[in-house]
Design an enzyme around this catalytic site. Structure first.
Site, PDB file in Angstrom:
ATOM      1  N   LYS A  99      -0.363 -10.150   8.230  1.00 34.71           N
ATOM      2  CA  LYS A  99      -0.218  -8.769   8.690  1.00 34.71           C
ATOM      3  C   LYS A  99      -1.587  -8.319   9.163  1.00 34.71           C
ATOM      4  CE  LYS A  99       0.747  -4.065   7.063  1.00 34.71           C
ATOM      5  NZ  LYS A  99       1.102  -3.216   5.898  1.00 34.71           N
TER       6      LYS A  99
ATOM      7  N   TYR B  88     -12.805  -3.581  -2.193  1.00 39.57           N
ATOM      8  CA  TYR B  88     -13.960  -3.025  -2.902  1.00 39.57           C
ATOM      9  C   TYR B  88     -15.106  -4.004  -3.107  1.00 39.57           C
ATOM     10  CZ  TYR B  88     -16.866  -0.303  -6.050  1.00 39.57           C
ATOM     11  OH  TYR B  88     -17.929   0.363  -6.596  1.00 39.57           O
TER      12      TYR B  88
ATOM     13  N   ILE C 187       5.069  -4.791  10.000  1.00 41.29           N
ATOM     14  CA  ILE C 187       5.221  -4.294   8.635  1.00 41.29           C
ATOM     15  C   ILE C 187       4.862  -2.821   8.719  1.00 41.29           C
ATOM     16  CG2 ILE C 187       4.463  -4.490   6.246  1.00 41.29           C
ATOM     17  CD1 ILE C 187       4.045  -7.478   6.734  1.00 41.29           C
TER      18      ILE C 187
ATOM     19  N   THR D 138       0.833  -1.205   0.000  1.00 43.09           N
ATOM     20  CA  THR D 138       0.000   0.000   0.000  1.00 43.09           C
ATOM     21  C   THR D 138       0.864   1.249   0.000  1.00 43.09           C
ATOM     22  OG1 THR D 138      -1.687  -1.185   1.259  1.00 43.09           O
ATOM     23  CG2 THR D 138      -1.838   1.212   1.225  1.00 43.09           C
TER      24      THR D 138
ATOM     25  N   TYR E 285      -2.848 -10.274   4.463  1.00 37.83           N
ATOM     26  CA  TYR E 285      -2.805  -8.857   4.868  1.00 37.83           C
ATOM     27  C   TYR E 285      -4.231  -8.381   5.073  1.00 37.83           C
ATOM     28  CZ  TYR E 285      -1.819  -3.785   4.246  1.00 37.83           C
ATOM     29  OH  TYR E 285      -1.735  -2.417   4.379  1.00 37.83           O
TER      30      TYR E 285
ATOM     31  N   ARG F 125      -9.058   0.022   4.775  1.00 37.11           N
ATOM     32  CA  ARG F 125      -8.792   0.398   3.388  1.00 37.11           C
ATOM     33  C   ARG F 125      -9.509  -0.510   2.397  1.00 37.11           C
ATOM     34  NH1 ARG F 125      -3.651   4.029   2.927  1.00 37.11           N
ATOM     35  NH2 ARG F 125      -4.422   4.157   0.803  1.00 37.11           N
TER      36      ARG F 125
END
Length: 291
Positions: A161, A107, A203, A44, A133, A138
């Site tokens: 993560k 999304y 991370i 990201t 992740y 987000r």
């Protein structure tokens, strides 16, 4: 197992937005010298959402080449299309990446079963260590600990993560996924406490700006030295906050540019940090003694 300070590397760009490979090489060498334990290429923070596939793979290959085996390189290869994620993961393996970081599909909001099948498809298609992740803030999709535990049974899935900032998830995931499964913090503000609980590192975004301090803080926390970890983290707390004063990676790219390590390139729809935020980020950098 990759452990410690794993920096989610920014992608240097010139004023036109083109990837600056010369600066990228210098940035990789900077992190090796500062004690960073591993790098994430095109996560990201590396603007994966605005690089096309050719650029994405070129940056991964470049970081692998520049690191030259001195520290591990984890390639960001997630996508909201399973087919695309498989292709990126396959190309990362061909480039020589040590592992892949695969973000929860964004999304389209898959079900938990959809998440399992997505990761199973990548696991079955590409024989490379894969790190889940989860960043629902987000992606709009939360991979629950029970799903992480289920996916962890697949042979190529080696870690996660966890970027919710919810410390209670650590033990749930550990209980479900087992002692050999790597669990990384994806939230700088709580990474010290996360690693004191037993986490395998972070991370980190902050590690772009203060790599030596982040490494030392996480090593202390992972060793159970709470006092030392707190003393170091006190210098970093303002960075943990102010590097998110606008959407990541806007503030962190500005900070790394202030350090003279990259130019002032960023891609739309992201924009350069606005002037009203300069003082807050600069003050945090001074507390961390990086300027």
């Amino acid at each position: 197992m990759i452990q410690g300070s794993i920096v989610a590397l920014v992608t240097p760009m010139d004023d036109s937005g083109a990837v600056d490979f010369k600066r990228l090489q210098a940035l990789v060498q900077f992190h090796i010298g500062q004690g960073t334990d591993a790098l994430v290429a095109v996560g990201t923070t590396g603007e994966s959402a605005t690089l096309d596939e050719q650029e994405h793979c070129a940056v991964i290959k470049a970081v692998v080449d520049y690191a030259d085996g001195k520290i591990p390189v984890i390639a960001g290869t997630g996508a909201n299309s399973t087919t695309e994620a498989v292709n990126l993961t396959r190309r990362a393996k061909e480039a020589g990446a040590d592992a892949c970081l695969i973000v929860t599909p964004y999304y389209n909001k898959p079900t938990q079963e959809g998440l399992f099948l997505h990761h199973k498809a990548i696991n079955d298609a590409v024989d490379i260590p894969q790190i889940l992740y989860n960043v629902p803030g987000r992606t709009g999709c939360d991979m629950l600990p029970e799903t992480v535990g289920r996916i962890a049974q697949l042979k190529n899935i080696v870690g996660v993560k966890e970027a919710t900032g919810d410390l209670s998830r650590y033990q749930k995931i550990r209980d479900l996924a087992g002692p050999d499964f790597a669990i990384y913090s994806g939230d700088d503000a709580s990474s010290r406490e996360f690693c004191l609980l037993g986490g395998n590192g972070s991370i980190t975004v902050t590690g772009n700006v203060a790599p030596k301090l982040i490494h030392e803080m996480l090593m202390a926390a992972m060793a159970g030295d709470a006092a030392t970890a707190l003393a170091i983290d006190t210098k970093l707390m303002a960075l943990h906050k102010n590097l998110f004063i606008q959407s990541n990676p806007i503030p962190v790219k500005w900070a790394v540019a202030e350090m003279g390590l990259i130019g002032k390139g960023i891609r739309l729809p992201l924009t350069w940090l606005t002037e009203d935020c300069f003082d807050a980020v600069r003050a945090a950098m001074r507390l961390a003694e990086v300027i």
